[in-house]
Design a protein around this motif. Structure first.
Motif, PDB file in Angstrom:
ATOM      1  N   PRO A   1       0.770  -0.859  -0.213  1.00 16.98           N
ATOM      2  CA  PRO A   1      -0.294   0.167   0.123  1.00 16.98           C
ATOM      3  C   PRO A   1       0.432   1.460   0.131  1.00 16.98           C
ATOM      4  CG  PRO A   1       0.414  -0.992   2.101  1.00 16.98           C
ATOM      5  CD  PRO A   1       0.816  -1.852   1.253  1.00 16.98           C
ATOM      6  N   TYR A   2       0.546   2.359  -0.503  1.00 17.52           N
ATOM      7  CA  TYR A   2       0.245   3.088  -0.531  1.00 17.52           C
ATOM      8  C   TYR A   2       0.999   3.911   0.844  1.00 17.52           C
ATOM      9  CZ  TYR A   2       1.815   8.542  -1.213  1.00 17.52           C
ATOM     10  OH  TYR A   2       2.418   9.404  -1.761  1.00 17.52           O
ATOM     11  N   VAL A   3       1.639   4.990   1.695  1.00 18.48           N
ATOM     12  CA  VAL A   3       1.970   5.363   2.659  1.00 18.48           C
ATOM     13  C   VAL A   3       2.602   6.654   2.666  1.00 18.48           C
ATOM     14  CG1 VAL A   3       2.446   5.184   5.221  1.00 18.48           C
ATOM     15  CG2 VAL A   3       1.837   3.523   4.096  1.00 18.48           C
ATOM     16  N   PHE A   4       1.838   7.860   2.629  1.00 19.51           N
ATOM     17  CA  PHE A   4       2.661   9.124   2.981  1.00 19.51           C
ATOM     18  C   PHE A   4       4.063   9.203   3.707  1.00 19.51           C
ATOM     19  CE2 PHE A   4       3.364  13.061   3.626  1.00 19.51           C
ATOM     20  CZ  PHE A   4       3.702  14.042   2.167  1.00 19.51           C
ATOM     21  N   GLY A   5       4.898   9.351   3.539  1.00 17.51           N
ATOM     22  CA  GLY A   5       6.256   9.138   3.885  1.00 17.51           C
ATOM     23  C   GLY A   5       6.491   7.891   4.256  1.00 17.51           C
ATOM     24  N   GLY A   6       6.408   6.452   3.683  1.00 16.98           N
ATOM     25  CA  GLY A   6       6.469   5.501   4.038  1.00 16.98           C
ATOM     26  C   GLY A   6       8.039   4.889   3.167  1.00 16.98           C
TER      27      GLY A   6
ATOM     28  N   VAL B   1       7.893  10.316  -8.435  1.00 21.03           N
ATOM     29  CA  VAL B   1       8.785   9.443  -9.905  1.00 21.03           C
ATOM     30  C   VAL B   1       8.733   7.928  -9.574  1.00 21.03           C
ATOM     31  CG1 VAL B   1      10.181   9.215  -6.838  1.00 21.03           C
ATOM     32  CG2 VAL B   1      11.567   9.280  -9.779  1.00 21.03           C
ATOM     33  N   GLY B   2       9.347   7.553 -10.473  1.00 21.72           N
ATOM     34  CA  GLY B   2       9.197   5.680 -10.058  1.00 21.72           C
ATOM     35  C   GLY B   2       9.990   5.412 -11.562  1.00 21.72           C
TER      36      GLY B   2
ATOM     37  N   ASN C   1       5.515   2.030 -10.101  1.00 17.13           N
ATOM     38  CA  ASN C   1       5.573   3.305  -8.640  1.00 17.13           C
ATOM     39  C   ASN C   1       4.420   2.709  -7.880  1.00 17.13           C
ATOM     40  OD1 ASN C   1       3.541   5.770 -10.046  1.00 17.13           O
ATOM     41  ND2 ASN C   1       3.275   3.900 -10.845  1.00 17.13           N
ATOM     42  N   ALA C   2       4.535   3.691  -6.649  1.00 16.35           N
ATOM     43  CA  ALA C   2       3.747   4.436  -5.589  1.00 16.35           C
ATOM     44  C   ALA C   2       3.142   5.174  -5.980  1.00 16.35           C
ATOM     45  CB  ALA C   2       4.637   4.203  -4.606  1.00 16.35           C
ATOM     46  N   THR C   3       1.974   3.889  -6.131  1.00 18.04           N
ATOM     47  CA  THR C   3      -0.096   4.916  -6.730  1.00 18.04           C
ATOM     48  C   THR C   3      -0.555   4.917  -5.034  1.00 18.04           C
ATOM     49  OG1 THR C   3      -0.925   2.824  -7.731  1.00 18.04           O
ATOM     50  CG2 THR C   3       0.360   3.884  -8.781  1.00 18.04           C
ATOM     51  N   THR C   4      -1.413   6.016  -4.792  1.00 18.43           N
ATOM     52  CA  THR C   4      -2.328   6.184  -4.468  1.00 18.43           C
ATOM     53  C   THR C   4      -3.347   5.030  -3.939  1.00 18.43           C
ATOM     54  OG1 THR C   4      -3.401   8.131  -5.224  1.00 18.43           O
ATOM     55  CG2 THR C   4      -1.637   8.661  -3.356  1.00 18.43           C
TER      56      THR C   4
ATOM     57  N   ILE D   1       1.902  -0.580  -4.760  1.00 20.78           N
ATOM     58  CA  ILE D   1       3.209  -0.132  -5.836  1.00 20.78           C
ATOM     59  C   ILE D   1       2.235  -1.000  -7.018  1.00 20.78           C
ATOM     60  CG2 ILE D   1       5.353  -1.589  -6.386  1.00 20.78           C
ATOM     61  CD1 ILE D   1       5.233   0.485  -3.780  1.00 20.78           C
ATOM     62  N   ALA D   2       2.615  -0.347  -8.154  1.00 20.91           N
ATOM     63  CA  ALA D   2       2.126  -0.970  -9.617  1.00 20.91           C
ATOM     64  C   ALA D   2       2.764  -0.700 -11.294  1.00 20.91           C
ATOM     65  CB  ALA D   2       0.383  -0.334  -9.265  1.00 20.91           C
ATOM     66  N   LEU D   3       1.741  -1.250 -11.882  1.00 23.05           N
ATOM     67  CA  LEU D   3       2.659  -0.726 -13.179  1.00 23.05           C
ATOM     68  C   LEU D   3       1.915   0.100 -13.536  1.00 23.05           C
ATOM     69  CD1 LEU D   3       4.392  -3.805 -14.059  1.00 23.05           C
ATOM     70  CD2 LEU D   3       5.144  -1.810 -14.391  1.00 23.05           C
ATOM     71  N   VAL D   4       1.970   1.599 -14.667  1.00 26.94           N
ATOM     72  CA  VAL D   4       1.115   2.089 -14.899  1.00 26.94           C
ATOM     73  C   VAL D   4       2.099   2.317 -16.952  1.00 26.94           C
ATOM     74  CG1 VAL D   4       1.065   3.265 -12.693  1.00 26.94           C
ATOM     75  CG2 VAL D   4       2.047   4.425 -13.936  1.00 26.94           C
ATOM     76  N   SER D   5       0.697   2.720 -17.629  1.00 24.48           N
ATOM     77  CA  SER D   5       1.477   2.814 -18.736  1.00 24.48           C
ATOM     78  C   SER D   5       1.897   4.881 -19.078  1.00 24.48           C
ATOM     79  CB  SER D   5       1.164   2.869 -19.992  1.00 24.48           C
ATOM     80  OG  SER D   5       0.024   3.313 -20.901  1.00 24.48           O
TER      81      SER D   5
END
Length: 340
Positions: free
Chosen positions: A54-59, A121-122, A132-135, A139-143
Motif C-alpha cells: 500500500p501507499y503510505v505518505f512518508g513510507g 517518481v517511479g 511506482n507507488a500509486t495512492t 506499488i503498481a505498473l502504469v503506462s
C-alpha cells in the motif's frame, strides 16, 4: 568467428597441461552464479516483488511506500545506491535521458501531481510502463500513455549509466564489451549480488563449462574422472572438453575441477578450442620479453596479444604463472570468437 577445433592433445603441450596445474586450492564460495541481467532490469525485478504494497505518505519500508521511498528502497537494496529522500531531490542526480531512450531501471519523473513542480517518481520497467507507488493501487505498473500520468511526465534520469550490467564492471573498463557480450550470450555468468567479480580466478571446471557453452559439444562418455560425478554441475562440459582434447585430466584419473588455472594454461586451451593460428607476422611481433620462442606455450601466449581487441593483453609482460581471472578469461574467449 574462428573455426572450432576438436583434436586430441599430444606432445609437450598436452603433457604440461596435465602435469603443471596449479596447487589445489579450496573451492570457490557458494555465492550463487546467475544468468547475467542488466542491473537496471534487476532493479525492476526486485521492485516488482512489492507490487500491491500500500501507499503510505512518508513510507520507506515494505509496510508501506510513498513514491520516492519506494525508489530509494529498491536502489539501495538492489544496487547499493543511496538516492536522496524526495522526488525533487532525486531529479537532481544521474544523467538526463530522453523518453525515446528509456531503459529498465531509469528513474521517471512526473510534475504537478499533488504539488507544483517535480512531485512523483517511479522506475521505468520497459514497454512504456513505470513501476511506482500509486495512492489507489499501491506499488503498481502504469503506462506512460495513461490519461493521468502521460501529461504529467517531466523527464527521466539514468543513475546506473556506468553499471549497465554489473556493479563492478563499468563502461570505461577495457573489457566491458567482452564481458557484456559473453554474459548476453550466457557463456559466462554473474552472481546473485549483481557483481561480475572480474579479479576472481577461474577454476578448471568453470573453464570447461565456459568453453563448452560456445562449442556446444556433447560427450560420448560421462565418467572419465573419479572426482567428477555425473551429478557435478560441470560434468557434461568437463567430459565434452576432455573428449575434444582441450583440457585433459591427470595421471591419477582426476580432473581437479576446483583447481585454479594459470594464464598460460588459459592461452593454450583457448588456442586449441578455437584453432587459432599465429602466423609468421604474429610470430615476429611478440610483445612479451619473458616469453622466448622456445617456450612450450609460446605460440598460444603470443596469440593472446595478436588477436586482442580489448587491450588487456597489450602489455610488456604476460605473467603466465599468474592465475587466469574471470576478466582475462572473458577477454580471451571474446577475442577468440572474433578472430579472423
Amino acid at each position: 568467428m574462428g573455426k572450432f577445433k576438436k583434436i586430441v592433445a599430444s606432445g609437450l603441450a598436452s603433457f604440461m597441461l596435465m602435469t603443471t596445474a596449479p596447487v589445489a586450492i579450496p573451492a570457490l564460495s557458494h555465492t550463487t552464479e546467475v544468468q547475467a541481467a542488466s542491473l537496471g532490469q534487476s532493479l525492476v525485478d526486485y521492485g516488482k516483488k512489492f507490487m500491491g504494497v500500500p501507499y503510505v505518505f512518508g513510507g520507506t519500508t515494505p509496510r508501506g511506500f510513498d513514491c520516492s521511498g519506494f525508489t530509494q528502497y529498491v536502489y539501495k537494496n538492489t544496487a547499493g545506491i543511496k538516492l536522496p529522500r524526495t522526488a525533487d531531490q532525486q531529479y537532481k542526480v544521474g544523467t538526463a535521458v530522453s523518453k525515446s531512450k528509456l531503459v529498465p531501471g531509469d528513474l521517471v519523473f512526473f510534475a504537478n501531481t499533488y504539488k507544483p513542480g517535480i512531485s512523483h517518481v517511479g522506475i521505468y520497467a520497459g514497454n512504456n510502463m513505470v513501476l511506482n507507488a500509486t495512492t489507489k493501487q499501491g506499488i503498481a505498473l502504469v503506462s506512460l500513455n495513461n490519461s493521468y500520468w502521460g501529461p504529467k511526465y517531466a523527464g527521466a534520469k539514468r543513475v546506473v549509466e556506468y553499471y549497465d550490467g554489473f556493479k563492478d564492471v563499468t563502461k570505461n573498463d577495457p573489457t566491458y564489451n567482452a564481458i557484456m557480450t559473453l554474459t548476453d550470450k550466457n557463456i559466462i555468468q554473474g552472481f546473485d549480488d549483481y557483481t561480475f567479480r572480474p579479479d576472481q580466478p577461474v577454476t578448471r571446471g568453470q573453464a570447461a563449462a565456459i568453453i563448452n557453452r560456445v562449442l556446444q559439444q556433447k560427450p560420448v562418455v560421462m565418467s572419465h574422472f573419479k572426482d567428477v560425478p555425473k551429478m557435478h554441475r560441470f560434468a557434461v562440459d568437463i567430459a565434452a572438453i576432455r573428449e575434444a582434447g582441450i583440457i585433459n585430466g591427470f595421471p591419477d584419473k582426476t580432473f581437479r575441477p576446483d583447481e585454479y588455472m594459470s594464464r598460460t594454461e588459459m592461452a593454450v586451451i583457448v588456442q586449441k578450442a578455437f584453432e587459432l593460428k599465429l602466423g609468421n607476422a604474429g610470430a615476429a611481433s611478440n610483445p612479451y620479453a619473458e616469453i622466448k620462442n622456445s617456450y612450450w606455450a609460446y605460440e598460444a601466449i603470443v596469440t593472446m596479444s595478436a588477436i586482442d581487441k580489448t587491450g588487456i593483453f597489450q602489455t610488456e609482460k604476460y605473467y603466465g604463472d599468474h592465475r587466469a581471472t574471470r576478466e582475462a578469461f572473458s577477454a580471451a574467449i571474446y577475442n577468440a570468437m572474433n578472430a579472423k
